[in-house]
Design an enzyme around this catalytic site. Structure first.
Site, PDB file in Angstrom:
ATOM      1  N   ARG A  23      23.492  15.819  98.725  1.00 41.82           N
ATOM      2  CA  ARG A  23      23.448  15.368  97.327  1.00 41.82           C
ATOM      3  C   ARG A  23      22.433  14.258  97.088  1.00 41.82           C
ATOM      4  O   ARG A  23      22.531  13.491  96.124  1.00 41.82           O
ATOM      5  CB  ARG A  23      24.836  14.933  96.841  1.00 41.82           C
ATOM      6  CG  ARG A  23      25.863  16.051  96.839  1.00 41.82           C
ATOM      7  CD  ARG A  23      27.137  15.632  96.128  1.00 41.82           C
ATOM      8  NE  ARG A  23      28.082  16.749  96.071  1.00 41.82           N
ATOM      9  CZ  ARG A  23      29.062  16.952  96.943  1.00 41.82           C
ATOM     10  NH1 ARG A  23      29.197  16.114  97.961  1.00 41.82           N
ATOM     11  NH2 ARG A  23      29.873  17.972  96.824  1.00 41.82           N
ATOM     12  N   GLU A  37      -6.673  18.535  87.271  1.00 43.03           N
ATOM     13  CA  GLU A  37      -5.646  17.620  86.769  1.00 43.03           C
ATOM     14  C   GLU A  37      -6.263  16.306  86.297  1.00 43.03           C
ATOM     15  O   GLU A  37      -5.802  15.702  85.319  1.00 43.03           O
ATOM     16  CB  GLU A  37      -4.595  17.347  87.847  1.00 43.03           C
ATOM     17  CG  GLU A  37      -3.721  18.545  88.203  1.00 43.03           C
ATOM     18  CD  GLU A  37      -2.640  18.834  87.175  1.00 43.03           C
ATOM     19  OE1 GLU A  37      -2.595  18.148  86.128  1.00 43.03           O
ATOM     20  OE2 GLU A  37      -1.839  19.757  87.416  1.00 43.03           O
ATOM     21  N   LYS A  96      -0.153   8.567  84.251  1.00 47.23           N
ATOM     22  CA  LYS A  96       1.093   9.280  84.516  1.00 47.23           C
ATOM     23  C   LYS A  96       2.265   8.312  84.603  1.00 47.23           C
ATOM     24  O   LYS A  96       3.355   8.591  84.078  1.00 47.23           O
ATOM     25  CB  LYS A  96       0.991  10.115  85.795  1.00 47.23           C
ATOM     26  CG  LYS A  96       2.250  10.962  86.005  1.00 47.23           C
ATOM     27  CD  LYS A  96       2.037  12.163  86.875  1.00 47.23           C
ATOM     28  CE  LYS A  96       3.247  13.089  86.837  1.00 47.23           C
ATOM     29  NZ  LYS A  96       3.103  14.256  87.729  1.00 47.23           N
ATOM     30  N   ARG A 114       6.765  13.194  77.835  1.00 45.75           N
ATOM     31  CA  ARG A 114       6.248  13.634  79.132  1.00 45.75           C
ATOM     32  C   ARG A 114       5.668  15.043  79.069  1.00 45.75           C
ATOM     33  O   ARG A 114       4.864  15.427  79.918  1.00 45.75           O
ATOM     34  CB  ARG A 114       7.358  13.548  80.189  1.00 45.75           C
ATOM     35  CG  ARG A 114       6.843  13.875  81.583  1.00 45.75           C
ATOM     36  CD  ARG A 114       7.831  13.519  82.671  1.00 45.75           C
ATOM     37  NE  ARG A 114       7.316  13.923  83.966  1.00 45.75           N
ATOM     38  CZ  ARG A 114       7.831  13.555  85.138  1.00 45.75           C
ATOM     39  NH1 ARG A 114       8.871  12.741  85.183  1.00 45.75           N
ATOM     40  NH2 ARG A 114       7.309  13.985  86.260  1.00 45.75           N
ATOM     41  N   ASN A 158       1.784  18.376  80.508  1.00 45.44           N
ATOM     42  CA  ASN A 158       1.682  19.815  80.757  1.00 45.44           C
ATOM     43  C   ASN A 158       0.522  20.463  79.995  1.00 45.44           C
ATOM     44  O   ASN A 158       0.452  21.689  79.913  1.00 45.44           O
ATOM     45  CB  ASN A 158       2.995  20.503  80.361  1.00 45.44           C
ATOM     46  CG  ASN A 158       4.148  20.091  81.253  1.00 45.44           C
ATOM     47  OD1 ASN A 158       4.019  20.058  82.469  1.00 45.44           O
ATOM     48  ND2 ASN A 158       5.270  19.740  80.654  1.00 45.44           N
ATOM     49  N   HIS A 168      -0.938  23.735  81.167  1.00 48.65           N
ATOM     50  CA  HIS A 168      -0.084  24.283  82.211  1.00 48.65           C
ATOM     51  C   HIS A 168       0.672  25.549  81.821  1.00 48.65           C
ATOM     52  O   HIS A 168       1.024  26.347  82.693  1.00 48.65           O
ATOM     53  CB  HIS A 168       0.910  23.217  82.682  1.00 48.65           C
ATOM     54  CG  HIS A 168       0.308  22.200  83.586  1.00 48.65           C
ATOM     55  ND1 HIS A 168      -0.754  21.411  83.198  1.00 48.65           N
ATOM     56  CD2 HIS A 168       0.601  21.833  84.863  1.00 48.65           C
ATOM     57  CE1 HIS A 168      -1.083  20.608  84.197  1.00 48.65           C
ATOM     58  NE2 HIS A 168      -0.282  20.849  85.217  1.00 48.65           N
ATOM     59  N   HIS A 209       0.336  28.425  84.467  1.00 47.82           N
ATOM     60  CA  HIS A 209       1.443  29.033  85.212  1.00 47.82           C
ATOM     61  C   HIS A 209       1.473  30.549  85.019  1.00 47.82           C
ATOM     62  O   HIS A 209       1.807  31.293  85.947  1.00 47.82           O
ATOM     63  CB  HIS A 209       2.767  28.413  84.776  1.00 47.82           C
ATOM     64  CG  HIS A 209       2.945  27.005  85.239  1.00 47.82           C
ATOM     65  ND1 HIS A 209       3.886  26.156  84.702  1.00 47.82           N
ATOM     66  CD2 HIS A 209       2.301  26.279  86.189  1.00 47.82           C
ATOM     67  CE1 HIS A 209       3.808  24.982  85.303  1.00 47.82           C
ATOM     68  NE2 HIS A 209       2.853  25.032  86.209  1.00 47.82           N
ATOM     69  N   HIS A 247      -3.912  25.695  91.911  1.00 43.74           N
ATOM     70  CA  HIS A 247      -3.234  25.223  90.705  1.00 43.74           C
ATOM     71  C   HIS A 247      -4.211  24.529  89.740  1.00 43.74           C
ATOM     72  O   HIS A 247      -4.202  24.797  88.534  1.00 43.74           O
ATOM     73  CB  HIS A 247      -2.105  24.269  91.073  1.00 43.74           C
ATOM     74  CG  HIS A 247      -1.400  23.699  89.879  1.00 43.74           C
ATOM     75  ND1 HIS A 247      -0.694  24.476  88.981  1.00 43.74           N
ATOM     76  CD2 HIS A 247      -1.315  22.420  89.415  1.00 43.74           C
ATOM     77  CE1 HIS A 247      -0.197  23.710  88.028  1.00 43.74           C
ATOM     78  NE2 HIS A 247      -0.564  22.462  88.272  1.00 43.74           N
TER      79      HIS A 247
END
Length: 362
Positions: free
Chosen positions: A122, A186, A228, A242, A246, A249, A253, A266
């Site tokens: 956990r 990026e 960031k 936030r 993206n 993205h 993707h 990527h």
């Protein structure tokens, strides 16, 4: 060594950026009272060969006990099946709730090791030691961890912050050219979403960037991490702001999915996706053709691609709805208002999306 703090209350941590700082990472572990000194280092085959010996020597010099788990390099390793193998290793060596997992590698290693850390017992502490430009400027910061599913990228994951991030600029010297280019996708994104002056700096320093001038590389890594960190501090779990991270993205993707994660890195897919998002923005009359040209020119000068050649438009379109940013059947698109400012909108006509996809897949 530069330090950047990610302000998240009790979960705050620092990003350390400098040359030859593996020893600083080992000292940080040795001095910390947050975790025991039994460590599992997750890395991949390529990083094991290029950086493993130096990193392991740093740990040994501080008397730290560790085991290494080496995964095959590449996106195909970012799966639940691979995570299970790492869980098994963790159990075998007796990691407890205060034992440390270290991600030594690129984005795949960081996402996978972080996911394991978030879910083993956990949650156990972990540290990011990103060795690719893409991981240094993006995936190692902010606490996103995930594995892929055959129907989409990063669909199974958790927000789980590291204890620290150590970025050793020396690792840039070990990277093949294509890995540098992927990270630059990026880097360009940060200029588009937040800082026009930074975008201009990239335009003015293309040659130094491509020659891996360490002073310039340090500056672009630091500024990317600052942007960031500022965004994550305001919206850790991507409830609103936030999402601007993206930009490009959603289409990226889709491109990665439709090419089975094999044709494009990527950051290359992000470059294609940024052009697609810019074309949608233009159709909505948010930006001019000149701003698209400026973005495209920088992407091309950095030797990145702008088209997903051979991709089927309809398949790309359908893949956009599998993106994790889709809510209630609507995609939350990140759109340009200008270079340095973006907005989020779920109100984008389907034909505008398809028109953009046609242009980037021609």
């Amino acid at each position: 060594m530069t330090e950047i703090k990610v302000e998240l209350g009790e979960k705050s941590y620092k990003i350390f950026i400098g040359e030859k700082i593996f020893a600083d990472c080992a000292k940080f572990i040795c001095d910390s009272k947050k975790f025991t000194k039994k460590i599992l280092v997750v890395t991949d085959e390529n990083v094991f060969e290029s950086c493993g010996e130096k990193f392991f020597s740093a740990l040994e010099s501080f008397g730290l006990s560790f085991a290494a788990y080496k995964i095959p390099a590449g996106e195909s390793s970012k799966t639940l099946q691979m995570a299970e193998k790492i869980y098994t290793k963790a159990i075998e060596i007796g990691l407890d709730r205060k034992s440390l997992i270290v991600a030594l590698g690129g984005g795949v290693v960081g996402d996978l090791a972080g996911f394991v850390a978030a879910t083993y017992l956990r949650g156990v502490p972990f540290i990011q030691v990103p060795t690719t430009l893409l991981a240094q400027v993006d995936s190692s910061v902010g606490g996103k961890t995930a594995v892929n599913h055959k129907l989409g990228k990063n669909l199974i994951g958790a927000f789980y912050q590291p204890q620290a991030v150590f970025i050793d600029l020396e690792t840039l010297k070990t990277l093949p050219e294509r890995e540098i280019k992927s990270g630059l996708g990026e880097v360009v994104k940060y200029g588009v979403i937040s800082d026009e002056k930074f975008f201009s700096y990239l335009e003015e320093n293309v040659e130094k960037i491509l020659s891996r001038d360490l002073k310039v590389m340090e500056k672009i890594i630091c500024r990317s991490c600052e942007i960031k960190a500022e965004v994550v501090a305001q919206d850790e779990k991507e409830n609103n702001l936030r999402r601007i991270l993206n930009f490009g993205h959603t289409i990226a993707h889709a491109v990665e999915l439709e090419t089975d994660y094999k044709k494009y890195r990527h950051g290359e897919a992000v470059a294609i996706g940024m052009i697609g998002a810019a074309l949608i923005s233009q159709q909505l009359e948010k930006i001019s053709a000149s701003e698209i040209r400026r973005l495209e020119n920088l992407i091309l000068k950095l030797n990145l691609v702008t088209k997903a050649e051979g991709c089927d438009v309809e398949k790309l379109f359908q893949a956009t709805f599998r993106d994790k940013k889709t809510v209630g059947g609507k995609v939350n698109w990140v759109l340009m208002n200008k270079i340095g400012a973006v907005e989020i909108s779920a109100e984008v006509p389907e034909n505008f999306v398809k028109n953009a996809l046609k242009k980037i897949s021609a």
